[in-house]
Design a protein around this motif. Sequence first.
Motif, short mmCIF file in Angstrom:
data_model
loop_
_atom_site.label_atom_id
_atom_site.label_comp_id
_atom_site.label_asym_id
_atom_site.label_seq_id
_atom_site.Cartn_x
_atom_site.Cartn_y
_atom_site.Cartn_z
N ALA A 200 3.05 -10.24 13.70
CA ALA A 200 2.97 -8.81 13.93
C ALA A 200 1.72 -8.47 14.74
N THR A 201 1.86 -7.54 15.66
CA THR A 201 0.73 -7.03 16.45
C THR A 201 0.76 -5.50 16.39
N ALA A 202 -0.25 -4.88 16.93
CA ALA A 202 -0.30 -3.41 16.93
C ALA A 202 0.85 -2.83 17.73
N GLU A 203 1.40 -3.61 18.69
CA GLU A 203 2.48 -3.13 19.54
C GLU A 203 3.86 -3.35 18.93
N THR A 204 3.93 -4.08 17.82
CA THR A 204 5.22 -4.36 17.20
C THR A 204 5.89 -3.08 16.70
N VAL A 205 7.11 -2.85 17.16
CA VAL A 205 7.88 -1.68 16.73
C VAL A 205 8.81 -2.09 15.60
N VAL A 206 8.76 -1.36 14.51
CA VAL A 206 9.54 -1.69 13.32
C VAL A 206 10.94 -1.09 13.43
N GLY A 207 11.94 -1.92 13.15
CA GLY A 207 13.32 -1.46 13.20
C GLY A 207 13.89 -1.27 11.81
N ALA A 208 14.99 -0.54 11.71
CA ALA A 208 15.65 -0.33 10.42
C ALA A 208 16.14 -1.67 9.88
N GLY A 209 15.84 -1.95 8.63
CA GLY A 209 16.29 -3.20 8.01
C GLY A 209 15.39 -4.38 8.27
N ASP A 210 14.29 -4.19 9.02
CA ASP A 210 13.37 -5.30 9.28
C ASP A 210 12.70 -5.74 7.98
N LEU A 211 12.42 -7.03 7.90
CA LEU A 211 11.63 -7.55 6.78
C LEU A 211 10.17 -7.61 7.22
N LEU A 212 9.29 -7.18 6.34
CA LEU A 212 7.86 -7.22 6.63
C LEU A 212 7.17 -8.13 5.62
N VAL A 213 6.20 -8.90 6.10
CA VAL A 213 5.33 -9.66 5.21
C VAL A 213 3.96 -9.01 5.29
N VAL A 214 3.51 -8.46 4.17
CA VAL A 214 2.22 -7.77 4.15
C VAL A 214 1.27 -8.50 3.21
N ALA A 215 -0.03 -8.43 3.53
CA ALA A 215 -1.05 -9.10 2.73
C ALA A 215 -2.14 -8.12 2.37
N GLY A 216 -2.68 -8.28 1.16
CA GLY A 216 -3.79 -7.43 0.74
C GLY A 216 -3.85 -7.30 -0.76
N ASP A 217 -4.53 -6.26 -1.21
CA ASP A 217 -4.65 -5.99 -2.63
C ASP A 217 -3.26 -5.97 -3.28
N ALA A 218 -3.12 -6.70 -4.38
CA ALA A 218 -1.80 -6.86 -5.01
C ALA A 218 -1.19 -5.52 -5.41
N ALA A 219 -1.97 -4.64 -5.99
CA ALA A 219 -1.45 -3.34 -6.42
C ALA A 219 -1.00 -2.51 -5.23
N ARG A 220 -1.77 -2.54 -4.16
CA ARG A 220 -1.40 -1.79 -2.95
C ARG A 220 -0.13 -2.37 -2.32
N ALA A 221 -0.03 -3.69 -2.32
CA ALA A 221 1.15 -4.34 -1.72
C ALA A 221 2.41 -3.98 -2.51
N GLU A 222 2.30 -3.97 -3.84
CA GLU A 222 3.44 -3.60 -4.66
C GLU A 222 3.83 -2.15 -4.45
#
Length: 228
Positions: A200-222
Amino acid sequence: MGKDTRSGGVRRPRYEILVIGLGRFGSAVAESLVELGHDVLGVDANPKLVQKYSGTLTHVVEVDSTSIEALKQLGVPEFERAVVGIGTDIESSILTTAALVDLGVPNIWAKAITEPHGKILERVGAHHVVFPEHDMGLRLAHLVTGRMMEYIEFDEGFALVETRAPSELVGKSLGEVGVRRRYGLTVVAVKPAGQAFTYATAETVVGAGDLLVVAGDAARAEAFAELT
């Protein structure tokens, strides 16, 4: 004791790895290592298990792994990596780990079924102690109570989460949304429908149904995974 193999243009080392205990955990580890291209010596005292995996693993032998002399005859001191997958027989687990330590194996992974068991394994010299049942239970608890598709906690309070893109991100670039600023998370990768994961980059455009992998504080991620 590693050799280099090629995978997708990337040089990947090939190792000779000792796996002791071919129950559900040990056999899964051993077979996965073989699939990854490594040479595996599987060891178990049960002749039925030895026969079962003789056609799957590189080498399989029936040996009492608590015997230092028997391990010496197998050439165990030459191995750089070993996995002790013995679970229910705690005495054998501890004695086997201690034997590997005495033989100078520099990288020992040992399975523990209880916290006291794990502490003893650490004290006798295991370099890595894993609690597969506990870790899987923790992971499953997070998955069944939310919309996450995958949850991996690397450290207390820090997690990697796979989830569907929330509607408020669809049609926008990650830079436009400001995920890090707004949610305190980093989008690591994106998988559009029918395609492979990409960074993922700042230019990445998110589409409907896309899967995202996010990292960070566990509570925030949930909490992010709960967005609709």
